[in-house]
Scaffold this motif. Structure first.
Motif, mmCIF file in Angstrom:
data_model
loop_
_atom_site.group_PDB
_atom_site.id
_atom_site.type_symbol
_atom_site.label_atom_id
_atom_site.label_comp_id
_atom_site.label_asym_id
_atom_site.label_seq_id
_atom_site.Cartn_x
_atom_site.Cartn_y
_atom_site.Cartn_z
ATOM 1 N N LEU A 106 0.814 -1.211 0.000
ATOM 2 C CA LEU A 106 0.000 0.000 0.000
ATOM 3 C C LEU A 106 0.850 1.264 0.000
ATOM 4 O O LEU A 106 0.602 2.195 -0.775
ATOM 5 N N CYS A 107 1.854 1.295 0.876
ATOM 6 C CA CYS A 107 2.680 2.508 0.968
ATOM 7 C C CYS A 107 3.474 2.731 -0.307
ATOM 8 O O CYS A 107 3.635 3.881 -0.756
ATOM 9 N N TYR A 108 3.960 1.660 -0.907
ATOM 10 C CA TYR A 108 4.682 1.804 -2.177
ATOM 11 C C TYR A 108 3.778 2.367 -3.270
ATOM 12 O O TYR A 108 4.168 3.279 -4.019
ATOM 13 N N SER A 109 2.557 1.846 -3.347
ATOM 14 C CA SER A 109 1.637 2.305 -4.388
ATOM 15 C C SER A 109 1.319 3.784 -4.240
ATOM 16 O O SER A 109 1.351 4.550 -5.210
ATOM 17 N N MET A 119 -1.004 0.228 12.689
ATOM 18 C CA MET A 119 0.332 0.533 13.198
ATOM 19 C C MET A 119 1.404 0.266 12.147
ATOM 20 O O MET A 119 2.387 1.005 12.042
ATOM 21 N N TYR A 120 1.204 -0.771 11.355
ATOM 22 C CA TYR A 120 2.160 -1.069 10.290
ATOM 23 C C TYR A 120 2.070 -0.030 9.174
ATOM 24 O O TYR A 120 3.091 0.400 8.628
ATOM 25 N N LEU A 121 0.845 0.355 8.849
ATOM 26 C CA LEU A 121 0.681 1.377 7.820
ATOM 27 C C LEU A 121 1.261 2.709 8.283
ATOM 28 O O LEU A 121 1.894 3.427 7.506
ATOM 29 N N LEU A 122 1.052 3.040 9.564
ATOM 30 C CA LEU A 122 1.655 4.259 10.107
ATOM 31 C C LEU A 122 3.172 4.164 10.051
ATOM 32 O O LEU A 122 3.851 5.154 9.731
ATOM 33 N N SER A 123 3.709 2.991 10.347
ATOM 34 C CA SER A 123 5.162 2.796 10.273
ATOM 35 C C SER A 123 5.663 3.013 8.852
ATOM 36 O O SER A 123 6.703 3.642 8.643
ATOM 37 N N GLY A 124 4.926 2.490 7.870
ATOM 38 C CA GLY A 124 5.317 2.692 6.484
ATOM 39 C C GLY A 124 5.319 4.155 6.092
ATOM 40 O O GLY A 124 6.232 4.632 5.408
ATOM 41 N N VAL A 125 4.297 4.880 6.546
ATOM 42 C CA VAL A 125 4.239 6.317 6.264
ATOM 43 C C VAL A 125 5.419 7.038 6.899
ATOM 44 O O VAL A 125 6.025 7.929 6.287
ATOM 45 N N MET A 126 5.765 6.656 8.127
ATOM 46 C CA MET A 126 6.900 7.280 8.816
ATOM 47 C C MET A 126 8.213 7.012 8.081
ATOM 48 O O MET A 126 9.043 7.909 7.916
ATOM 49 N N ILE A 127 8.391 5.773 7.633
ATOM 50 C CA ILE A 127 9.613 5.429 6.903
ATOM 51 C C ILE A 127 9.744 6.276 5.644
ATOM 52 O O ILE A 127 10.808 6.851 5.367
ATOM 53 N N LEU A 128 8.661 6.388 4.898
ATOM 54 C CA LEU A 128 8.698 7.150 3.656
ATOM 55 C C LEU A 128 8.835 8.644 3.918
ATOM 56 O O LEU A 128 9.495 9.356 3.147
ATOM 57 N N ALA A 129 8.235 9.136 5.015
ATOM 58 C CA ALA A 129 8.363 10.551 5.349
ATOM 59 C C ALA A 129 9.809 10.895 5.687
ATOM 60 O O ALA A 129 10.345 11.931 5.246
ATOM 61 N N ILE A 130 10.456 10.032 6.470
ATOM 62 C CA ILE A 130 11.868 10.249 6.812
ATOM 63 C C ILE A 130 12.732 10.177 5.559
ATOM 64 O O ILE A 130 13.602 11.034 5.321
ATOM 65 N N HIS A 131 12.476 9.171 4.761
ATOM 66 C CA HIS A 131 13.219 9.019 3.505
ATOM 67 C C HIS A 131 13.031 10.232 2.605
ATOM 68 O O HIS A 131 14.004 10.789 2.081
#
Length: 385
Positions: free
Chosen positions: A165-168, A300-312
């Motif tokens: 989802l986060c990649y898409s 929580m996993y989706l939030l983690s994905g958003v955080m990873i991409l936001a930092i990146h």
């Protein structure tokens, strides 16, 4: 509900054709924000969510067969426009940007784990390691690291959902930033010294011949033959224990296009049109297994994905500012890691089709280092836990 292969592929092709026709028939500001290639992915995800097809074994086989064979065929046609001199002109800056993008993704996983580990599963150091391999090198690296770390399918369930989802949505976001290109150029302090010259050189290369039925058929047939040969020889080379067959298929098809770029084959017409059609179908297939309703199952996993991409994303913009790179190069470097060669080609196509060869090279760099990145992230997270 569609449960067989051919109707599924027909719907994918029909979706692409309809949205491209709508964009051309009724041009509006809406399509500047959401071009048809973005709508194709959204549409594919929405149709799957609505239950138009079921991912039965037959549908899954058809999807994988079409996608995996169109990818090297498309890359071959795109690489026919490639001039090796661009590496000598901007090689160091592009490589630094690509590797820097990889490092920012690794940082994103580490920082997010430190902040979110109490809300995630005990196997998160392993599952995050697997996902970081996929987000820097692609599916083949995902599978390799998953096997290397011996992570179960059940443990990967929510992390895999996060990744898909986060990649898409990240792909869509990068393309949707195009209207803000001018504003971000000021922040990035972009200096196109060398890049403007490369773009100018590339604009004069490639297919200059007449596009007619004969040239379209020739390029279509040639690309499929190259794809078949790439998979065959890729499987042979991978049999010696060197990388994944798909990685070699991508390398072989891209090298074949580069090798023929300076020959009369590179001047033939039809390649751009055929590769564009392939690109749209591939994008539709990418979104064909992402269920939008699943977004509520793993917050929580989706939030983690958003955080990873936001930092990146934040760190990559700072790196782009440091290197004085423009927005489209930063976007390509990002999606070449998080996605794959087709995804990078999507972003390149959205900004400037002449950048597709650069996108392919960046994606190949990611494929080469993705497994190492995944194992490294896993080791770091296990030490931190």
């Amino acid at each position: 509900m569609i449960t067989t292969g051919f109707p599924f592929i027909a719907v994918m092709a029909g979706l692409c054709g309809f949205l491209v026709w709508i964009e051309q028939r009724y041009p509006s500001r809406f399509f500047q924000w959401f071009p048809s290639i973005v709508l194709v992915m959204f549409g594919s995800m929405a149709l799957y969510t609505a239950g138009v097809w079921q991912m039965t074994p037959e549908v899954a086989v058809a999807r994988a067969a079409v996608r995996d064979n169109l990818i090297p065929a498309m890359l071959f046609l795109m690489s026919l426009r490639f001039d090796l001199s661009i590496i000598r002109k901007l090689g160091s800056r592009l490589i630094l940007l690509m590797l820097g993008s990889t490092v920012t993704i690794m940082i994103g996983f580490v920082v997010t784990y430190l902040l979110m580990n109490t809300f995630l599963g005990d196997e998160t150091p392993l599952t995050f390691g697997v996902m970081s391999a996929g987000w820097t090198g692609g599916t083949q690296n995902f599978v390799a690291v998953k096997q290397a770390l011996d992570v179960s399918d059940s443990a990967m369930a929510y992390t895999l959902l996060m990744g898909a989802l986060c990649y898409s949505f990240w792909l869509i976001l990068i393309i949707a930033l195009k209207p803000f290109k001018a504003r971000l150029q000021t922040f990035l302090r972009a200096e196109d010294n060398g890049l403007d010259e490369v773009m100018e050189r590339l604009s004069g290369l490639g297919q200059t011949g007449k596009t007619d039925t004969q040239s379209l058929m020739l390029m279509f047939g040639a690309s499929l033959i190259v794809a078949a040969l790439s998979h065959h020889f890729g499987g042979v080379i991978a049999g010696f224990g060197l990388l994944n067959p798909m990685v070699w298929a991508i390398i072989i098809s891209s090298v074949a296009g580069i090798a023929l770029a300076s020959t009369p084959v590179g001047k033939l017409g039809g390649g751009d049109e055929i590769s564009s059609i392939m690109l749209y179908v591939i994008v539709a297939l990418i979104g064909a297994e992402v269920n939008l309703s699943a977004i509520t199952k793993a917050p929580m996993y989706l939030l983690s994905g958003v955080m990873i991409l936001a930092i990146h994303g934040a760190l990559l913009l700072l790196l782009g500012r440091l290197l004085r790179m423009n927005l489209h190069m930063c976007g390509i470097a990002s999606i070449a890691n998080i996605g794959s060669a087709p995804s990078a080609a999507v972003v390149a196509a959205a900004y400037d089709k002449n950048l597709m060869p650069i996108a392919i090279i960046m994606a190949l760099i990611g494929s080469m280092i993705g497994s190492f990145v995944g194992l490294t992230v896993s080791e770091i997270l296990q030490m931190l836990s």
